[in-house]
Scaffold this active site. Structure first.
Site, short mmCIF file in Angstrom:
data_model
loop_
_atom_site.label_atom_id
_atom_site.label_comp_id
_atom_site.label_asym_id
_atom_site.label_seq_id
_atom_site.Cartn_x
_atom_site.Cartn_y
_atom_site.Cartn_z
CE LYS A 212 23.56 -0.68 2.61
NZ LYS A 212 24.68 -1.24 3.32
CE LYS B 251 9.37 -3.10 0.16
NZ LYS B 251 8.72 -1.78 0.35
N1 C2G Z 1 2.09 2.32 2.56
C1 C2G Z 1 0.79 2.44 3.03
N2 C2G Z 1 -0.13 1.52 2.72
C2 C2G Z 1 0.17 0.47 1.92
C3 C2G Z 1 1.48 0.34 1.42
C4 C2G Z 1 2.44 1.29 1.77
O1 C2G Z 1 0.49 3.39 3.75
N3 C2G Z 1 -0.81 -0.44 1.61
C5 C2G Z 1 3.07 3.31 2.96
C6 C2G Z 1 4.25 2.68 3.70
O2 C2G Z 1 3.94 2.58 5.09
C7 C2G Z 1 5.37 3.70 3.46
C8 C2G Z 1 5.02 4.25 2.08
O3 C2G Z 1 3.67 3.89 1.79
O4 C2G Z 1 5.25 4.75 4.42
C9 C2G Z 1 5.93 3.66 1.02
O5 C2G Z 1 5.74 2.24 1.04
P1 C2G Z 1 7.00 1.32 0.62
O6 C2G Z 1 7.50 1.71 -0.70
O7 C2G Z 1 6.69 -0.10 0.89
O8 C2G Z 1 8.05 1.85 1.68
P2 C2G Z 1 9.10 0.93 2.45
O9 C2G Z 1 9.62 -0.11 1.58
O10 C2G Z 1 8.49 0.58 3.74
O11 C2G Z 1 10.34 1.96 2.64
O12 C2G Z 1 13.55 4.59 4.90
C10 C2G Z 1 12.21 4.14 4.89
C11 C2G Z 1 11.97 3.13 3.81
O13 C2G Z 1 12.46 3.56 2.56
C12 C2G Z 1 10.49 2.81 3.72
#
Ligand code: C2G
Length: 485
Positions: free
Chosen positions: A400, A403
């Site tokens: 979904k 990744k």
């Molecule tokens: N994040 C951040 N700064 C970064 C990388 C990530 O603040 N340099 C935050 C993202 O905005 C997110 C959290 O860390 O709030 C987790 O990042 P990811 O694992 O990339 O989350 P994502 O793939 O965006 O999944 O239902 C919502 C999704 O599962 C979010």
């Protein structure tokens, strides 16, 4: 004393009419069938309720206006497929002060709407307009037993509790004890889908199987309906309640149930058409199949019993082949969240909630855990006392979010659980689970990085604060992979 209109003179409509008239209400029953009306007005006996005398004061009519104008309550008790056309018929005669109650069970195949939504769709002007408080009336109540004044419980569900409570008061001092529930869709989903599980139970006994198989179908049937309901944002407790478990038990274990009887005949080799003819009344489980299978597909929910009944009813597959398939499916655990988490979760909630603990949740894959994630989690935790992290499973991340995570779900979970900011890690398996997570984990604040700005504002309708925090700009899991490469 209230004035009550009942649309539909079947066994259920007649049973409700009898009960409400006996406790002093003025009751008018409408049916479009002239012969039925004149016979009922003459004899006050319903052919499918032998031995039951309907009070003389119950008035039967073919004029639908007479069953609507000036009534405090109007009960829809027509077969589910006629709800829309019946709502069209009454439109000129009703106003939003009257309490509309849907006592039929089913889901509209063409729109996937529940029956209260169908009535709102016809009478109101969508969500914001009038009629957005139609009551669903559903639970473990055989018409034959209600007509026989046997103690019965049933659920009155409405977003506006005042309406649900008005229906509860209407039945006071009758044999029907009404419980209220704000989760209209959950109650309606139970009412519709439990008929399919009852068909399955009937088929099983038609094949000569006994109580073990029936108990398995009932229990796993409730699990299927609950999974679909949670994906649709319904409340989990509804499925363990009267409209869910209660109704499924009473429908699946009684020969009063047409679905059970029809299923038994199909298990014996009758075609669905022959079974319906032999039962001689509407078999709502068959009507509910198309919409339920579409809903399961739409929400990506696995419903093997429903799918099995659909194969038998609509694709002519032999019942015995379906049962073998069901018994040889991949093996499952009964609890989809690890028991320790749930025990720990309940302990923490119990002894901390009363001190007004603020509970925060955030979602993500958190792959190759780095300081950008830590910044997010630290700030999220600082917004409350307890932080739940919904961690994307490997399947959800891959299918979904497109990744592919370097670390597995278990490895990413273990890393997060080692952080002092994180109190509980749960699986994120679908985009839709956020709504139910808010309820199930009693969340006060939802937090995401601002790359998601605006995407989850709808959660505010659940009374949750939605906060987007600035990302840590220069770091990301992708950047780490690229730099290492
Ligand atoms: N994040 C951040 N700064 C970064 C990388 C990530 O603040 N340099 C935050 C993202 O905005 C997110 C959290 O860390 O709030 C987790 O990042 P990811 O694992 O990339 O989350 P994502 O793939 O965006 O999944 O239902 C919502 C999704 O599962 C979010």
């Amino acid at each position: 004393m209230k004035a009550v209109g009942i649309l539909g003179a079947g066994t259920w409509g007649s049973a409700i009419a009898k009960v409400l008239c006996e406790i002093g209400n003025e009751v008018t029953v409408w049916s479009p069938i002239e012969t039925e009306v004149s016979e009922l007005n003459a004899t006050h006996i319903h052919k499918n309720l032998p031995g039951v005398v309907i009070p003389k004061d119950v008035k039967y009519t073919c004029d639908i206006a007479e069953a609507c104008i000036g009534k405090d309550f109007i009960f829809f008790v027509v077969p589910s497929v006629f709800i829309r056309s019946t709502a069209e018929k009454i439109k000129p005669y009703v106003n939003e002060k009257q309490i509309l109650v849907i006592a039929s069970k089913g889901i509209e195949d063409s729109t996937l709407m529940t029956l209260t939504d169908v009535v709102r769709d016809v009478l109101g002007d969508g969500d914001k307009g009038k009629y957005n408080d139609v009551v669903a009336f559903s639970g473990p109540a055989h018409a034959e037993e209600v007509a026989g004044n046997m103690p019965t419980t049933i659920v009155s569900a409405c977003k506006k509790m005042k309406r649900a409570e008005a229906v509860e008061r209407l039945f006071r001092s009758s044999c029907v004890r009404v419980y209220t529930n704000p989760d209209v869709h959950g109650v309606e989903l139970c009412g519709a889908v439990k008929n399919i599980i009852a068909l399955a139970c009937g088929i099983s006994s038609g094949l000569g199987f006994g109580d073990n198989t029936r108990a398995a179908l009932i229990t796993r049937g409730i699990a299927e309906i609950t999974r679909l309901g949670l994906a649709m944002g319904c409340a989990e407790q509804t499925f363990a309640g009267l409209a869910g478990t209660g109704d499924i038990v009473v429908t699946s274990t009684s020969m009063h149930s047409r679905n059970n009887r029809a299923g038994t005949l199909m298990g014996k080799g009758y075609t669905p058409e022959e079974a319906i003819k032999a039962v001689g009344m509407v078999v709502e489980g068959i009507n509910a199949l198309p919409a339920t299978t579409k809903l399961a597909k739409k929400y990506g929910v696995d419903m093997p019993i429903v799918a099995g009944v659909d194969m038998i009813v609509n694709k002519g597959v032999k019942p015995v082949d379906i049962l073998a398939k069901l018994m040889n499916r991949s093996y499952k655990s009964e609890l989809n969240k690890s028991q320790t988490d749930l025990v720990f979760e309940n302990l923490v909630v119990k002894n901390k909630k009363k001190n007004g603990m603020t509970r925060v949740i955030t979602y993500g894959s958190f792959d190759l855990l780095h300081y950008g994630h830590i910044n997010l989690l630290r700030r999220a935790k600082s917004l409350g006392d307890y932080l739940v992290v919904a961690l994307s499973t490997d399947e959800f991340s891959q299918n979904k979010k497109n990744k592919k995570c370097y670390f597995s779900y278990e490895q990413r979970k273990m890393l997060l659980e080692s952080l002092r900011f994180v109190d509980l890690v749960i699986p994120e398996e679908s985009w839709e689970q956020k709504l139910t997570d808010m309820r199930e984990f009693r969340i006060d604040t939802f937090v995401m990085g601002d790359d998601w700005e605006g995407k989850f504002d709808y959660l505010e309708n659940e009374g949750v604060d939605v906060i987007y925090l600035p990302r840590t700009p220069e770091i990301s899991s992708d950047k780490i992979k690229k730099d290492i490469k």
